[in-house]
Design an enzyme around this catalytic site. Structure first.
Site, PDB file in Angstrom:
ATOM      1  N   ARG A   1      89.655 -55.698  44.063  1.00 18.49           N
ATOM      2  CA  ARG A   1      88.252 -56.188  44.058  1.00 18.49           C
ATOM      3  C   ARG A   1      88.118 -56.689  42.424  1.00 18.49           C
ATOM      4  NH1 ARG A   1      83.105 -52.955  45.621  1.00 18.49           N
ATOM      5  NH2 ARG A   1      84.176 -51.264  44.235  1.00 18.49           N
TER       6      ARG A   1
ATOM      7  N   ARG B   1      86.134 -52.880  38.264  1.00 23.42           N
ATOM      8  CA  ARG B   1      85.437 -51.723  37.861  1.00 23.42           C
ATOM      9  C   ARG B   1      86.158 -50.749  37.657  1.00 23.42           C
ATOM     10  NH1 ARG B   1      81.072 -51.494  42.957  1.00 23.42           N
ATOM     11  NH2 ARG B   1      81.829 -49.323  42.713  1.00 23.42           N
TER      12      ARG B   1
ATOM     13  N   LYS C   1      79.678 -54.002  52.049  1.00 22.57           N
ATOM     14  CA  LYS C   1      78.034 -53.764  51.978  1.00 22.57           C
ATOM     15  C   LYS C   1      77.728 -54.890  50.992  1.00 22.57           C
ATOM     16  CE  LYS C   1      78.079 -49.598  50.473  1.00 22.57           C
ATOM     17  NZ  LYS C   1      79.445 -49.125  50.618  1.00 22.57           N
TER      18      LYS C   1
ATOM     19  N   ARG D   1      86.077 -40.847  46.011  1.00 23.82           N
ATOM     20  CA  ARG D   1      84.814 -41.757  46.723  1.00 23.82           C
ATOM     21  C   ARG D   1      84.627 -41.495  47.969  1.00 23.82           C
ATOM     22  NH1 ARG D   1      85.434 -47.089  43.937  1.00 23.82           N
ATOM     23  NH2 ARG D   1      83.782 -47.749  45.318  1.00 23.82           N
TER      24      ARG D   1
ATOM     25  N   ARG E   1      72.259 -42.465  50.313  1.00 23.09           N
ATOM     26  CA  ARG E   1      73.591 -41.946  50.121  1.00 23.09           C
ATOM     27  C   ARG E   1      73.810 -40.372  50.728  1.00 23.09           C
ATOM     28  NH1 ARG E   1      76.226 -45.832  47.321  1.00 23.09           N
ATOM     29  NH2 ARG E   1      78.431 -45.565  46.895  1.00 23.09           N
TER      30      ARG E   1
HETATM   31  P1  AP5 Z   1      82.450 -55.001  48.676  1.00 25.72           P
HETATM   32  O1  AP5 Z   1      81.696 -55.985  49.473  1.00 25.72           O
HETATM   33  O2  AP5 Z   1      82.522 -54.957  47.201  1.00 25.72           O
HETATM   34  O3  AP5 Z   1      82.436 -53.436  49.141  1.00 25.72           O
HETATM   35  P2  AP5 Z   1      80.982 -52.360  48.978  1.00 25.72           P
HETATM   36  O4  AP5 Z   1      81.093 -51.751  50.218  1.00 25.72           O
HETATM   37  O5  AP5 Z   1      79.935 -52.897  48.436  1.00 25.72           O
HETATM   38  O6  AP5 Z   1      81.877 -51.348  48.233  1.00 25.72           O
HETATM   39  P3  AP5 Z   1      81.460 -50.773  46.845  1.00 25.72           P
HETATM   40  O7  AP5 Z   1      82.825 -50.000  46.293  1.00 25.72           O
HETATM   41  O8  AP5 Z   1      80.569 -51.415  45.849  1.00 25.72           O
HETATM   42  O9  AP5 Z   1      80.595 -49.544  47.263  1.00 25.72           O
HETATM   43  P4  AP5 Z   1      80.332 -48.112  46.769  1.00 25.72           P
HETATM   44  O10 AP5 Z   1      79.507 -47.611  47.637  1.00 25.72           O
HETATM   45  O11 AP5 Z   1      81.674 -47.082  46.490  1.00 25.72           O
HETATM   46  O12 AP5 Z   1      80.025 -48.534  45.263  1.00 25.72           O
HETATM   47  P5  AP5 Z   1      78.446 -48.700  44.520  1.00 25.72           P
HETATM   48  O13 AP5 Z   1      78.419 -49.482  43.592  1.00 25.72           O
HETATM   49  O14 AP5 Z   1      77.470 -48.359  45.606  1.00 25.72           O
HETATM   50  O15 AP5 Z   1      84.034 -55.391  48.966  1.00 25.72           O
HETATM   51  C1  AP5 Z   1      85.030 -54.397  48.403  1.00 25.72           C
HETATM   52  C2  AP5 Z   1      86.161 -55.556  48.139  1.00 25.72           C
HETATM   53  O16 AP5 Z   1      86.509 -56.074  49.184  1.00 25.72           O
HETATM   54  C3  AP5 Z   1      85.646 -56.754  47.472  1.00 25.72           C
HETATM   55  O17 AP5 Z   1      86.903 -57.185  46.577  1.00 25.72           O
HETATM   56  C4  AP5 Z   1      85.651 -57.766  48.534  1.00 25.72           C
HETATM   57  O18 AP5 Z   1      85.918 -59.034  48.121  1.00 25.72           O
HETATM   58  C5  AP5 Z   1      86.529 -57.527  49.714  1.00 25.72           C
HETATM   59  N1  AP5 Z   1      86.100 -57.594  50.979  1.00 25.72           N
HETATM   60  C6  AP5 Z   1      84.923 -57.344  51.470  1.00 25.72           C
HETATM   61  N2  AP5 Z   1      84.565 -57.653  52.624  1.00 25.72           N
HETATM   62  C7  AP5 Z   1      85.923 -58.139  53.106  1.00 25.72           C
HETATM   63  C8  AP5 Z   1      86.554 -58.455  54.299  1.00 25.72           C
HETATM   64  N3  AP5 Z   1      85.807 -58.626  55.528  1.00 25.72           N
HETATM   65  N4  AP5 Z   1      87.968 -58.857  54.377  1.00 25.72           N
HETATM   66  C9  AP5 Z   1      88.517 -58.552  53.276  1.00 25.72           C
HETATM   67  N5  AP5 Z   1      88.102 -58.145  52.005  1.00 25.72           N
HETATM   68  C10 AP5 Z   1      86.868 -58.025  51.923  1.00 25.72           C
HETATM   69  O19 AP5 Z   1      78.483 -46.994  43.872  1.00 25.72           O
HETATM   70  C11 AP5 Z   1      79.271 -46.822  42.793  1.00 25.72           C
HETATM   71  C12 AP5 Z   1      78.874 -45.233  42.227  1.00 25.72           C
HETATM   72  O20 AP5 Z   1      77.732 -45.379  41.860  1.00 25.72           O
HETATM   73  C13 AP5 Z   1      78.991 -44.186  43.323  1.00 25.72           C
HETATM   74  O21 AP5 Z   1      80.253 -43.871  43.295  1.00 25.72           O
HETATM   75  C14 AP5 Z   1      78.101 -43.005  42.584  1.00 25.72           C
HETATM   76  O22 AP5 Z   1      78.401 -42.272  41.639  1.00 25.72           O
HETATM   77  C15 AP5 Z   1      76.948 -44.196  42.196  1.00 25.72           C
HETATM   78  N6  AP5 Z   1      75.983 -44.333  43.195  1.00 25.72           N
HETATM   79  C16 AP5 Z   1      75.554 -45.591  43.691  1.00 25.72           C
HETATM   80  N7  AP5 Z   1      74.486 -45.476  44.589  1.00 25.72           N
HETATM   81  C17 AP5 Z   1      74.252 -44.232  44.639  1.00 25.72           C
HETATM   82  C18 AP5 Z   1      73.175 -43.391  45.441  1.00 25.72           C
HETATM   83  N8  AP5 Z   1      72.297 -43.685  46.274  1.00 25.72           N
HETATM   84  N9  AP5 Z   1      73.327 -41.988  45.271  1.00 25.72           N
HETATM   85  C19 AP5 Z   1      73.963 -41.361  44.343  1.00 25.72           C
HETATM   86  N10 AP5 Z   1      74.991 -42.164  43.709  1.00 25.72           N
HETATM   87  C20 AP5 Z   1      75.120 -43.453  43.721  1.00 25.72           C
END
Ligand code: AP5
Ligand code: ZN
Length: 216
Positions: free
Chosen positions: A127, A160, A13, A171, A88
């Protein structure tokens, strides 16, 4: 208005958001980034959120909706948001609908990034993110030109806290239970685009271009 990026942790994402932002006028709002910033600043909200984030649990809906509302109130009403990691839960989805109604805005598209669990673990374990600007890298798939240093701003690349194997697996479970129901919520409204996200970042981006082309 809004475009939503939906999908499990590690689906790409944040990576896709970076690509979309480079070519369209979008306000990128990643709730995870907002929360991590609050944790760093040690605000009361950040301190509360940290307890959930470290365990891989979702932060309570009320906290998230407050953050989104605050953000929308400070931006021009005609802003187009790119929401990354929000909503979410179905409850958050309803909250966003209410906010959009208040602004007379619409949700233009929900891009659902689909990928299987093993790939997620591999992506998240490798990552690295920029401490300064938040840019996202991967040690093998998308390494910076100098190890440990951000290409965009020269900042330090770090791992992270929640990118440890057990937390990643939890997760994923939380995603299946609490976030996956949003798929039907949006599909029934005809705005869901299912994107195969297991290929390279370039391939995913191309699929998105194909799926919703020049619009919106
Ligand atoms: P990346 O692009 O970073 O993936 P992502 O989908 O953004 O993953 P996240 O881990 O950031 O999502 P998340 O939803 O768990 O975390 P968030 O910060 O929202 O890509 C991942 C890796 O793969 C990178 O190294 C990238 O380079 C590589 N990659 C990407 N595309 C690729 C490809 N095509 N091929 C190969 N490699 C690739 O949330 C964290 C925490 O915050 C949650 O657990 C929760 O506690 C809280 N939180 C956040 N939002 C909410 C909400 N709305 N409600 C409640 N709690 C929330
Ligand atoms: Zn950077």
């Amino acid at each position: 208005d809004a475009i939503i990026l939906l999908g499990p942790p590690g689906a790409g994402k944040g990576t896709l958001a970076q690509q979309l932002r480079d070519e369209r006028e979008l306000q990128h709002v990643a709730t995870g980034d907002v929360l991590r910033e609050a944790v760093r600043a040690e605000t009361p909200e950040g301190l509360e959120a940290k307890r959930y984030m470290d365990r891989g649990e979702l932060v309570p809906d009320a906290v998230i909706l407050r953050i989104i509302r605050r953000r929308m109130e400070s931006d021009p009403a005609d802003t187009t948001y790119l929401f990354d990691g929000f909503p979410r839960t179905v409850e958050q989805g309803r909250g966003l609908d209410r906010l959009m109604d208040e602004l007379n805005g619409t949700i233009q598209a929900v891009l659902l990034l689909q990928i299987d669990g093993e790939k997620v673990v591999e992506r998240l374990e490798g990552r690295r993110v920029c401490r300064a600007c938040g840019a996202v890298y991967h040690v093998r798939n998308n390494p910076p030109s100098t190890e440990g240093v951000c290409d965009r701003c020269g900042g330090e690349l770090i791992q992270r806290d929640d990118d440890r194997r057990e937390t990643i697996l939890h997760r994923l479970e939380v995603y299946r239970e609490q976030t996956d129901p949003l798929r039907d919520y949006y599909r029934s409204r005809g705005i869901l685009y299912e994107i195969e996200a297991g290929g390279t970042a370039g391939e995913t981006f191309e699929e998105v271009q194909r799926a919703f082309g020049a619009s919106p």
